[in-house]
Write a protein that holds these residues in place. Structure first.
Motif, PDB file in Angstrom:
ATOM      1  N   SER A  84      -9.816  43.388   6.478  1.00  0.00           N
ATOM      2  CA  SER A  84      -8.951  42.755   5.378  1.00  0.00           C
ATOM      3  C   SER A  84      -7.496  42.242   5.717  1.00  0.00           C
ATOM      4  N   ALA A  85      -6.831  43.179   6.849  1.00  0.00           N
ATOM      5  CA  ALA A  85      -5.527  42.789   7.485  1.00  0.00           C
ATOM      6  C   ALA A  85      -5.771  41.443   8.281  1.00  0.00           C
ATOM      7  N   GLN A  86      -6.674  41.167   8.841  1.00  0.00           N
ATOM      8  CA  GLN A  86      -6.961  39.827   9.676  1.00  0.00           C
ATOM      9  C   GLN A  86      -7.159  38.939   8.911  1.00  0.00           C
ATOM     10  N   ALA A  87      -8.008  38.978   7.846  1.00  0.00           N
ATOM     11  CA  ALA A  87      -8.060  37.815   6.739  1.00  0.00           C
ATOM     12  C   ALA A  87      -6.925  37.426   6.096  1.00  0.00           C
ATOM     13  N   PHE A  88      -6.063  38.450   5.571  1.00  0.00           N
ATOM     14  CA  PHE A  88      -4.918  38.083   4.874  1.00  0.00           C
ATOM     15  C   PHE A  88      -3.986  37.475   6.102  1.00  0.00           C
ATOM     16  N   THR A  89      -3.768  37.929   7.037  1.00  0.00           N
ATOM     17  CA  THR A  89      -2.930  37.316   8.112  1.00  0.00           C
ATOM     18  C   THR A  89      -3.254  35.756   8.367  1.00  0.00           C
ATOM     19  N   LEU A  90      -4.639  35.606   8.779  1.00  0.00           N
ATOM     20  CA  LEU A  90      -5.097  34.412   8.841  1.00  0.00           C
ATOM     21  C   LEU A  90      -4.800  33.236   7.678  1.00  0.00           C
ATOM     22  N   PHE A  91      -5.428  33.768   6.602  1.00  0.00           N
ATOM     23  CA  PHE A  91      -5.400  32.815   5.328  1.00  0.00           C
ATOM     24  C   PHE A  91      -3.819  32.702   4.908  1.00  0.00           C
ATOM     25  N   LEU A  92      -3.074  33.897   4.889  1.00  0.00           N
ATOM     26  CA  LEU A  92      -1.779  33.480   4.378  1.00  0.00           C
ATOM     27  C   LEU A  92      -0.972  32.581   5.259  1.00  0.00           C
ATOM     28  N   VAL A  93      -1.043  32.854   6.767  1.00  0.00           N
ATOM     29  CA  VAL A  93      -0.196  31.606   7.508  1.00  0.00           C
ATOM     30  C   VAL A  93      -0.808  30.516   7.509  1.00  0.00           C
ATOM     31  N   ILE A  94      -2.148  30.155   7.109  1.00  0.00           N
ATOM     32  CA  ILE A  94      -2.712  28.863   6.740  1.00  0.00           C
ATOM     33  C   ILE A  94      -2.136  28.264   5.499  1.00  0.00           C
ATOM     34  N   THR A  95      -1.902  29.122   4.425  1.00  0.00           N
ATOM     35  CA  THR A  95      -1.472  28.694   3.267  1.00  0.00           C
ATOM     36  C   THR A  95       0.245  28.354   3.344  1.00  0.00           C
TER      37      THR A  95
END
Length: 165
Positions: A84-95
Protein backbone atom coordinates in the motif's frame (compact mmCIF):
# COMPACT_ATOMS: atom_id res chain seq x y z
CA UNK A 1 -2.73 -9.05 -10.34
CA UNK A 2 -3.39 -5.47 -9.22
CA UNK A 3 -1.49 -6.19 -5.99
CA UNK A 4 1.76 -6.38 -7.99
CA UNK A 5 1.48 -2.65 -8.74
CA UNK A 6 2.61 -2.15 -5.14
CA UNK A 7 5.61 -4.43 -5.60
CA UNK A 8 9.24 -3.33 -5.62
CA UNK A 9 9.84 -4.72 -9.12
CA UNK A 10 7.06 -2.54 -10.50
CA UNK A 11 8.49 0.51 -8.69
CA UNK A 12 11.96 -0.08 -10.18
CA UNK A 13 10.39 -0.45 -13.64
CA UNK A 14 8.56 2.88 -13.32
CA UNK A 15 11.68 4.62 -11.99
CA UNK A 16 13.76 3.33 -14.93
CA UNK A 17 11.05 4.40 -17.38
CA UNK A 18 11.07 7.93 -15.93
CA UNK A 19 14.88 8.06 -15.87
CA UNK A 20 15.26 6.93 -19.48
CA UNK A 21 12.28 8.44 -21.25
CA UNK A 22 10.47 11.07 -19.18
CA UNK A 23 12.47 13.29 -16.85
CA UNK A 24 15.58 12.71 -14.73
CA UNK A 25 14.45 15.16 -12.05
CA UNK A 26 11.14 13.36 -11.62
CA UNK A 27 13.01 10.03 -11.53
CA UNK A 28 15.20 11.34 -8.69
CA UNK A 29 12.17 12.54 -6.70
CA UNK A 30 10.41 9.23 -7.36
CA UNK A 31 13.46 7.18 -6.34
CA UNK A 32 14.00 9.21 -3.19
CA UNK A 33 10.32 8.98 -2.23
CA UNK A 34 10.23 5.23 -2.82
CA UNK A 35 13.42 4.63 -0.82
CA UNK A 36 12.35 6.79 2.14
CA UNK A 37 8.89 5.24 2.24
CA UNK A 38 10.31 1.73 1.90
CA UNK A 39 12.86 2.24 4.69
CA UNK A 40 10.38 3.77 7.14
CA UNK A 41 7.70 1.13 6.49
CA UNK A 42 10.18 -1.76 6.70
CA UNK A 43 11.66 -0.37 9.92
CA UNK A 44 8.20 -0.11 11.47
CA UNK A 45 7.18 -3.53 10.16
CA UNK A 46 10.33 -5.39 11.24
CA UNK A 47 11.42 -3.55 14.40
CA UNK A 48 8.48 -1.75 15.97
CA UNK A 49 5.39 -3.80 15.07
CA UNK A 50 7.17 -7.09 14.36
CA UNK A 51 4.69 -9.19 16.33
CA UNK A 52 1.64 -7.99 14.40
CA UNK A 53 0.02 -11.04 12.87
CA UNK A 54 -1.60 -11.15 9.46
CA UNK A 55 -5.19 -12.25 8.81
CA UNK A 56 -4.33 -15.90 8.11
CA UNK A 57 -2.61 -16.23 11.47
CA UNK A 58 -5.22 -14.18 13.33
CA UNK A 59 -8.20 -16.14 11.98
CA UNK A 60 -6.47 -19.53 11.58
CA UNK A 61 -8.45 -21.34 14.27
CA UNK A 62 -11.83 -19.69 13.88
CA UNK A 63 -12.55 -18.73 10.28
CA UNK A 64 -11.39 -20.20 6.97
CA UNK A 65 -10.19 -17.41 4.67
CA UNK A 66 -10.11 -17.15 0.90
CA UNK A 67 -6.74 -18.15 -0.50
CA UNK A 68 -5.60 -17.11 -3.97
CA UNK A 69 -3.85 -19.81 -5.93
CA UNK A 70 -0.06 -19.44 -6.08
CA UNK A 71 0.06 -16.71 -3.42
CA UNK A 72 2.63 -17.04 -0.66
CA UNK A 73 0.86 -16.52 2.65
CA UNK A 74 2.72 -14.53 5.28
CA UNK A 75 1.78 -14.80 8.94
CA UNK A 76 3.64 -11.92 10.64
CA UNK A 77 4.84 -8.36 10.01
CA UNK A 78 1.44 -7.09 9.00
CA UNK A 79 1.66 -3.45 10.07
CA UNK A 80 2.03 -1.24 8.04
CA UNK A 81 1.39 -2.52 4.52
CA UNK A 82 4.43 -2.15 2.29
CA UNK A 83 2.50 -2.72 -0.94
CA UNK A 84 0.00 0.00 0.00
CA UNK A 85 2.83 2.38 0.88
CA UNK A 86 4.65 1.63 -2.37
CA UNK A 87 1.52 2.10 -4.49
CA UNK A 88 0.62 5.41 -2.85
CA UNK A 89 4.19 6.65 -3.16
CA UNK A 90 4.42 5.79 -6.86
CA UNK A 91 1.05 7.05 -7.91
CA UNK A 92 1.18 10.20 -5.76
CA UNK A 93 4.51 11.25 -7.28
CA UNK A 94 3.18 10.56 -10.76
CA UNK A 95 0.09 12.63 -9.94
CA UNK A 96 2.17 15.50 -8.56
CA UNK A 97 4.11 15.77 -11.82
CA UNK A 98 1.12 15.36 -14.14
CA UNK A 99 0.35 18.34 -16.29
CA UNK A 100 -3.22 17.13 -16.86
CA UNK A 101 -4.68 16.80 -13.35
CA UNK A 102 -7.80 15.12 -14.75
CA UNK A 103 -5.83 11.86 -14.47
CA UNK A 104 -5.40 12.28 -10.69
CA UNK A 105 -8.53 10.29 -9.74
CA UNK A 106 -7.39 7.43 -11.99
CA UNK A 107 -4.03 7.15 -10.27
CA UNK A 108 -5.60 7.49 -6.82
CA UNK A 109 -8.04 4.71 -7.74
CA UNK A 110 -5.20 2.44 -8.85
CA UNK A 111 -3.36 2.98 -5.55
CA UNK A 112 -6.60 2.36 -3.67
CA UNK A 113 -7.20 -0.86 -5.61
CA UNK A 114 -3.75 -2.09 -4.56
CA UNK A 115 -4.66 -1.54 -0.90
CA UNK A 116 -8.01 -3.29 -1.38
CA UNK A 117 -6.26 -6.21 -3.05
CA UNK A 118 -4.02 -6.64 0.00
CA UNK A 119 -7.11 -7.00 2.19
CA UNK A 120 -8.87 -9.26 -0.33
CA UNK A 121 -5.83 -11.56 -0.47
CA UNK A 122 -5.89 -11.72 3.35
CA UNK A 123 -2.37 -10.35 3.54
CA UNK A 124 -3.38 -7.28 5.58
CA UNK A 125 -6.07 -5.77 7.73
CA UNK A 126 -7.67 -2.44 6.83
CA UNK A 127 -5.61 -0.60 9.45
CA UNK A 128 -2.37 -1.95 7.91
CA UNK A 129 -3.24 -0.64 4.46
CA UNK A 130 -4.61 2.64 5.77
CA UNK A 131 -1.44 3.47 7.68
CA UNK A 132 0.80 2.21 4.88
CA UNK A 133 -0.94 4.64 2.53
CA UNK A 134 -0.94 7.47 5.09
CA UNK A 135 2.75 7.11 5.98
CA UNK A 136 3.70 6.96 2.31
CA UNK A 137 1.57 9.97 1.39
CA UNK A 138 3.03 12.15 4.14
CA UNK A 139 6.62 11.12 3.39
CA UNK A 140 6.10 11.56 -0.35
CA UNK A 141 4.68 15.06 0.07
CA UNK A 142 7.60 16.01 2.34
CA UNK A 143 10.10 14.67 -0.19
CA UNK A 144 8.38 16.44 -3.08
CA UNK A 145 8.25 19.74 -1.18
CA UNK A 146 11.89 19.39 -0.13
CA UNK A 147 13.08 18.88 -3.70
CA UNK A 148 10.98 21.75 -5.03
CA UNK A 149 11.96 24.13 -2.23
CA UNK A 150 15.57 23.35 -1.31
CA UNK A 151 17.22 21.97 -4.45
CA UNK A 152 18.10 23.57 -7.74
CA UNK A 153 17.42 20.42 -9.79
CA UNK A 154 14.00 21.49 -11.09
CA UNK A 155 15.56 24.63 -12.56
CA UNK A 156 18.35 22.87 -14.46
CA UNK A 157 17.45 22.13 -18.06
CA UNK A 158 19.50 18.93 -18.33
CA UNK A 159 17.40 17.38 -15.54
CA UNK A 160 14.15 18.10 -17.40
CA UNK A 161 14.50 15.24 -19.89
CA UNK A 162 15.14 11.53 -19.80
CA UNK A 163 18.55 10.04 -20.52
CA UNK A 164 17.39 8.73 -23.90
CA UNK A 165 15.45 11.84 -24.92
Amino acid sequence: YITYLGDGFFAVSIILFFLLFINMYEAVVLTTSVLISFCVVQFLKLHVFYEQVRPFKYFSETTPLHRAEGLEIHLYNSFPSGHSAQAFTLFLVITLFLKNKNWSPVFFSIALLVTISRIYLAQHFLIDTYFGALIASVLTMCTYLYFNTYTSLPKKERWQRGLLR
